[in-house]
Design an enzyme around this catalytic site. Structure first.
Site, PDB file in Angstrom:
ATOM      1  N   HIS A 123       0.820  -1.210   0.000  1.00 18.72           N
ATOM      2  CA  HIS A 123       0.000   0.000   0.000  1.00 18.72           C
ATOM      3  C   HIS A 123       0.859   1.268   0.000  1.00 18.72           C
ATOM      4  O   HIS A 123       1.927   1.322   0.593  1.00 18.72           O
ATOM      5  CB  HIS A 123      -0.939   0.009   1.209  1.00 18.72           C
ATOM      6  CG  HIS A 123      -0.226  -0.127   2.529  1.00 18.72           C
ATOM      7  ND1 HIS A 123       0.331   0.936   3.188  1.00 18.72           N
ATOM      8  CD2 HIS A 123       0.023  -1.221   3.292  1.00 18.72           C
ATOM      9  CE1 HIS A 123       0.880   0.535   4.323  1.00 18.72           C
ATOM     10  NE2 HIS A 123       0.718  -0.784   4.407  1.00 18.72           N
ATOM     11  N   ASP A 124       0.370   2.263  -0.723  1.00 11.42           N
ATOM     12  CA  ASP A 124       0.973   3.597  -0.771  1.00 11.42           C
ATOM     13  C   ASP A 124       2.339   3.633  -1.447  1.00 11.42           C
ATOM     14  O   ASP A 124       3.065   4.615  -1.312  1.00 11.42           O
ATOM     15  CB  ASP A 124       1.076   4.214   0.638  1.00 11.42           C
ATOM     16  CG  ASP A 124      -0.269   4.228   1.353  1.00 11.42           C
ATOM     17  OD1 ASP A 124      -1.178   4.931   0.879  1.00 11.42           O
ATOM     18  OD2 ASP A 124      -0.412   3.521   2.365  1.00 11.42           O
ATOM     19  N   GLY A 141       4.967  -1.368   2.319  1.00 10.15           N
ATOM     20  CA  GLY A 141       4.203  -0.150   2.097  1.00 10.15           C
ATOM     21  C   GLY A 141       5.061   1.095   2.049  1.00 10.15           C
ATOM     22  O   GLY A 141       6.158   1.155   2.614  1.00 10.15           O
TER      23      GLY A 141
END
Length: 261
Positions: A123-124, A141
Site C-alpha cells: 500500500h501507498d 508499504g
C-alpha cells in the site's frame, strides 16, 4: 469490448469499448480500465475496498490481484485508490494493494513499467516510469521507486525506503535505507557498491557525466564525512548538472537515511 463468458464484471465497473477480459477473471467494485488494456485469465481487479483506476494499453497477466485491501491492520474500508498509468505489463500473480488514508490514499504505478511474476507492491507505494521489477521482488508499504530503476529478482525493500532514478538493486538484495540514484546496490542490508555505468550509458549519459557522477558517489561513500559534509563537498568538487543536483537533493531529503558502504 471482449469479455469472456466466464468472467464476472461488476455493473459499477467502467471499461473502455476495446478492453479485453479473459476467462474466469473478476472485476469488482469501482474500477475504471482504459482503452487497449488486456486482462488475461483468472485475474482479480478491485473489490469491496477502495477504487482502482487503470489507464490505456496495459497487459495484466494471469492471476494478478490488483486493488486488494492493504496489509495494514489500521485500514478499515477507507475510500482509497490504486492508480495505474499506461503501457505497463503486470506479470503473473502480481499483487498490488490500494492505499491507506495515513499514506495519502493512493498506491500509484506510472507508465511503461515491467512488473514481473509474483511481485508484491504494498500500500501507498509510488512507482515511477520505465521501471523494471523482476520476479518475486517484494516491496513493503510506502516505498518510492524513481524512474528507470531496476530491481532484480528476489529483492526486498522495507517500509518508506526510496530507490533512486537509474539505480540497480541486485538479485537477493534487501534494502532498509534509501538507495541513491545511479548506483548499483547489493547485500543484506543493501549498500551502494559502484556507479550503474551500464544503465547510465544505455540512458544516453555521456562519459564525462558518468565520471562526474562517479566522483559524487565516491564522496558519498567516504564514511568519514557526514551527509551534510558530503552534500557540501559534491557541490564544490562536481560539475553542476541536473543529475548531480538530483543526487544532492535525494541525499538532502532522505528521511530513512541513505545507504552507505
Amino acid at each position: 469490448m471482449s469479455i469472456h463468458p466466464t468472467a464476472i464484471v461488476s455493473d459499477r465497473a467502467a471499461l473502455a469499448l476495446d478492453v479485453e477480459v479473459g476467462p474466469y477473471s473478476v472485476i469488482d467494485g469501482h474500477v475504471e480500465i482504459g482503452s487497449g488494456t488486456i486482462v488475461e485469465s483468472h485475474a482479480r481487479i478491485g473489490g469491496r475496498h477502495g477504487r482502482v483506476r487503470i489507464g490505456a494499453n496495459n497487459l495484466i497477466q494471469t492471476g494478478a490481484v490488483l486493488g486488494g485491501p492493504p496489509q495494514d491492520t489500521s485500514y478499515i474500508d477507507a475510500d482509497t485508490e490504486l492508480v495505474i498509468g499506461d503501457d505497463n505489463r503486470i506479470g503473473e500473480y502480481v499483487s498490488i494493494s490500494v492505499g491507506t488514508e495515513k499514506g495519502g490514499g493512493i498506491t500509484r504505478i506510472g507508465n511503461d513499467n515491467l512488473i514481473m511474476a509474483f511481485v508484491h507492491l504494498g500500500h501507498d507505494c509510488r512507482i515511477g516510469d520505465h521501471v523494471v521489477i523482476t520476479n518475486a521482488t517484494q516491496l513493503a508499504g510506502h516505498v518510492t521507486v524513481e524512474d528507470h530503476a531496476l530491481l532484480s529478482g528476489l529483492a526486498g525493500v522495507t517500509q518508506y525506503v526510496r530507490l533512486g532514478s537509474l539505480c540497480f538493486l541486485t538479485a537477493g538484495a534487501f534494502a532498509n535505507k534509501d538507495i541513491p540514484p545511479y548506483t548499483i546496490a547489493e547485500g543484506h542490508w543493501a549498500t551502494p557498491r559502484a556507479l550503474n555505468r551500464v544503465g547510465l550509458r544505455r540512458a544516453g549519459v555521456d562519459r564525462d557525466e558518468r565520471r562526474n557522477l562517479d566522483r559524487a558517489l565516491r564522496i558519498l561513500l567516504d564514511r568519514s564525512l557526514t551527509v551534510e559534509e558530503v552534500v557540501a563537498r559534491i557541490g564544490r568538487e562536481c560539475a553542476p548538472s541536473p543529475r548531480v543536483e538530483h543526487f544532492i537533493d535525494f541525499l538532502k531529503t532522505s528521511e530513512r537515511g541513505v545507504a552507505r558502504a
